[in-house]
Scaffold this motif. Structure first.
Motif, short mmCIF file in Angstrom:
data_model
loop_
_atom_site.label_atom_id
_atom_site.label_comp_id
_atom_site.label_asym_id
_atom_site.label_seq_id
_atom_site.Cartn_x
_atom_site.Cartn_y
_atom_site.Cartn_z
N SER A 11 0.83 -1.21 0.00
CA SER A 11 0.00 0.00 0.00
C SER A 11 0.87 1.26 0.00
O SER A 11 1.89 1.33 0.69
CB SER A 11 -0.91 0.01 1.23
N GLU A 12 0.44 2.25 -0.76
CA GLU A 12 1.16 3.53 -0.81
C GLU A 12 0.92 4.37 0.44
O GLU A 12 1.56 5.40 0.62
CB GLU A 12 0.75 4.30 -2.06
N ALA A 13 -0.01 3.94 1.29
CA ALA A 13 -0.33 4.71 2.50
C ALA A 13 0.68 4.48 3.63
O ALA A 13 0.65 5.21 4.62
CB ALA A 13 -1.73 4.36 2.99
N TRP A 14 1.56 3.49 3.49
CA TRP A 14 2.58 3.30 4.52
C TRP A 14 3.53 4.49 4.55
O TRP A 14 3.96 4.98 3.50
CB TRP A 14 3.39 2.04 4.24
N SER A 15 3.85 4.94 5.75
CA SER A 15 4.76 6.07 5.92
C SER A 15 6.04 5.60 6.61
O SER A 15 5.98 5.06 7.72
CB SER A 15 4.08 7.17 6.77
N LEU A 16 7.19 5.78 5.96
CA LEU A 16 8.46 5.36 6.54
C LEU A 16 8.77 6.21 7.77
O LEU A 16 8.82 7.43 7.70
CB LEU A 16 9.59 5.51 5.51
N ARG A 17 8.96 5.55 8.90
CA ARG A 17 9.19 6.26 10.15
C ARG A 17 10.63 6.13 10.64
O ARG A 17 11.13 7.02 11.33
CB ARG A 17 8.24 5.71 11.22
N LYS A 18 11.28 5.01 10.32
CA LYS A 18 12.64 4.82 10.81
C LYS A 18 13.37 3.82 9.93
O LYS A 18 12.79 2.84 9.45
CB LYS A 18 12.63 4.32 12.26
N GLU A 19 14.66 4.07 9.74
CA GLU A 19 15.52 3.13 9.03
C GLU A 19 16.82 3.03 9.81
O GLU A 19 17.52 4.00 10.02
CB GLU A 19 15.78 3.61 7.60
N THR A 20 17.09 1.84 10.31
CA THR A 20 18.31 1.63 11.09
C THR A 20 18.95 0.33 10.65
O THR A 20 18.32 -0.73 10.70
CB THR A 20 18.01 1.59 12.60
N GLY A 21 20.17 0.40 10.17
CA GLY A 21 20.82 -0.78 9.63
C GLY A 21 20.02 -1.31 8.46
O GLY A 21 19.71 -0.58 7.52
N ASN A 22 19.64 -2.57 8.51
CA ASN A 22 18.85 -3.16 7.43
C ASN A 22 17.37 -3.29 7.81
O ASN A 22 16.64 -4.06 7.19
CB ASN A 22 19.41 -4.54 7.05
N ILE A 23 16.94 -2.52 8.80
CA ILE A 23 15.55 -2.57 9.26
C ILE A 23 14.84 -1.27 8.89
O ILE A 23 15.35 -0.18 9.14
CB ILE A 23 15.46 -2.78 10.79
N ARG A 24 13.66 -1.41 8.28
CA ARG A 24 12.83 -0.25 7.96
C ARG A 24 11.46 -0.41 8.60
O ARG A 24 10.85 -1.49 8.50
CB ARG A 24 12.68 -0.09 6.44
N ILE A 25 10.99 0.66 9.24
CA ILE A 25 9.71 0.63 9.94
C ILE A 25 8.76 1.66 9.32
O ILE A 25 9.12 2.82 9.14
CB ILE A 25 9.88 0.94 11.45
N TYR A 26 7.55 1.20 9.02
CA TYR A 26 6.51 2.05 8.46
C TYR A 26 5.29 2.00 9.38
O TYR A 26 5.06 1.01 10.08
CB TYR A 26 6.08 1.55 7.08
N THR A 27 4.49 3.05 9.36
CA THR A 27 3.22 3.05 10.09
C THR A 27 2.11 3.56 9.18
O THR A 27 2.36 4.20 8.15
CB THR A 27 3.27 3.91 11.36
N MET A 28 0.89 3.26 9.59
CA MET A 28 -0.27 3.72 8.84
C MET A 28 -1.44 3.92 9.79
O MET A 28 -1.70 3.07 10.65
CB MET A 28 -0.67 2.68 7.77
N ASP A 29 -2.14 5.04 9.65
CA ASP A 29 -3.36 5.28 10.43
C ASP A 29 -4.44 4.28 10.01
O ASP A 29 -4.49 3.85 8.85
CB ASP A 29 -3.88 6.70 10.21
N GLN A 30 -5.31 3.92 10.98
CA GLN A 30 -6.43 3.02 10.70
C GLN A 30 -7.73 3.78 10.89
O GLN A 30 -7.93 4.44 11.91
CB GLN A 30 -6.37 1.82 11.64
N SER A 31 -8.62 3.67 9.92
CA SER A 31 -9.85 4.46 9.94
C SER A 31 -10.77 4.11 11.10
O SER A 31 -11.55 4.93 11.55
CB SER A 31 -10.60 4.28 8.61
N ASP A 32 -10.69 2.86 11.59
CA ASP A 32 -11.59 2.42 12.65
C ASP A 32 -10.90 2.26 13.99
O ASP A 32 -11.41 1.60 14.89
CB ASP A 32 -12.25 1.10 12.25
N SER A 33 -9.72 2.86 14.14
CA SER A 33 -8.97 2.70 15.38
C SER A 33 -8.05 3.90 15.59
O SER A 33 -7.54 4.49 14.63
CB SER A 33 -8.13 1.41 15.32
N SER A 34 -7.82 4.25 16.85
CA SER A 34 -6.87 5.32 17.15
C SER A 34 -5.44 4.80 17.22
O SER A 34 -4.50 5.57 17.40
CB SER A 34 -7.24 5.98 18.49
N PHE A 35 -5.29 3.48 17.05
CA PHE A 35 -3.97 2.86 17.10
C PHE A 35 -3.52 2.52 15.68
O PHE A 35 -4.26 1.94 14.89
CB PHE A 35 -4.00 1.59 17.95
#
Length: 246
Positions: A42-66
């Motif tokens: 999904s293009e909605a993933w937002s890259l939040r952190k890149e450390t070494g060979n690890i990349r972390i993305y997050t995405m808001d959920q329409s039915d949840s505050s988490f």
């Protein structure tokens, strides 16, 4: 008059029954929608952190505050060792951040089994516990292994000192790349209770980063060496075990 009343009652009963059925269908549809994780690509993933060979993305959920998160990493361990860790019901305590208790529950099989785990929360927040259905599948031709975990709270009685999580969905994809393993991890969890979404969302980055680093380290330990992925005649993954069957 009696007949009119009877017909009237039957009419209302039919209406009420229809409303109940509609509500049940709506509830089932909502439950299905809640269980769906975002697509990996999904293009909605937002890259939040890149450390070494690890990349972390997050995405808001329409039915949840988490938020949901996606983590990608190339782990310096063969897929056989990684899977030896993953199919061990107690291994959660070895690599997953804040997992302090974990074991298999109920009757299950390699392809579908059940586990109970506890997530330690900092005081004064109450610890969370999970009952999970774990589904595993793999294909010999591609070498990929997929694990899906979904909260199934009713399989075990609740503990009064913990808050039961009834909404948690996790997806793992493991792809062999020589002696290394590419891991893709998607997860969305609603921890229940009075926890603000913004606070939980700030922790989403550290959980997969720390956990993936630990998984790589744990998979290198002697007790997770020498395992094989076992396939049936159709190329379907049926087990992860050492040659002597231990």
């Amino acid at each position: 008059m009696r007949q009119t009343g009877a017909h009237g009652f039957k009419g209302w009963a039919s209406v009420i029954s229809g409303v109940i059925c509609a509500l049940l269908v709506s509830a089932m549809a909502a439950a299905t929608a809640r269980a769906a994780l975002p697509a990996e690509d999904s293009e909605a993933w937002s890259l939040r952190k890149e450390t070494g060979n690890i990349r972390i993305y997050t995405m808001d959920q329409s039915d949840s505050s988490f938020q949901a998160f996606k983590a990608e990493a190339l782990l310096d361990a063969p897929i056989e060792s990684i899977m030896a860790v993953m199919v061990n019901p107690a291994s959660c305590m070895e690599w997953l951040l804040n997992c302090t208790e974990s074991y298999g529950v109920g009757k299950g099989s390699f392809h579908e089994r059940y586990a109970y785990s506890v997530n330690d929360m900092p005081w004064p927040v109450t610890d969370r516990d999970y009952v999970l259905t774990i589904r595993t599948r793999g294909n010999e031709a591609s070498g990929e292994v997929i694990m899906e975990m979904n909260a199934t709270p009713g399989l075990r009685a609740e503990n009064s000192s913990r808050i039961r999580v009834d909404r948690s969905d996790t997806f793992y994809r493991f792809i062999p790349e020589g002696n290394k393993t590419r891991m893709i991890w998607l997860q969305h969890t609603d921890p229940n209770g009075a926890l603000p979404g913004w606070l939980v969302n700030t922790l989403l980055i550290d959980i997969p980063v720390s956990s993936m680093q630990e998984l790589e380290r744990v998979a290198d330990q002697d007790n997770y060496q020498g395992y094989n992925l076992i396939y049936d005649e159709s190329g379907r993954l049926v087990d992860v075990r050492q040659p002597d069957g231990n």
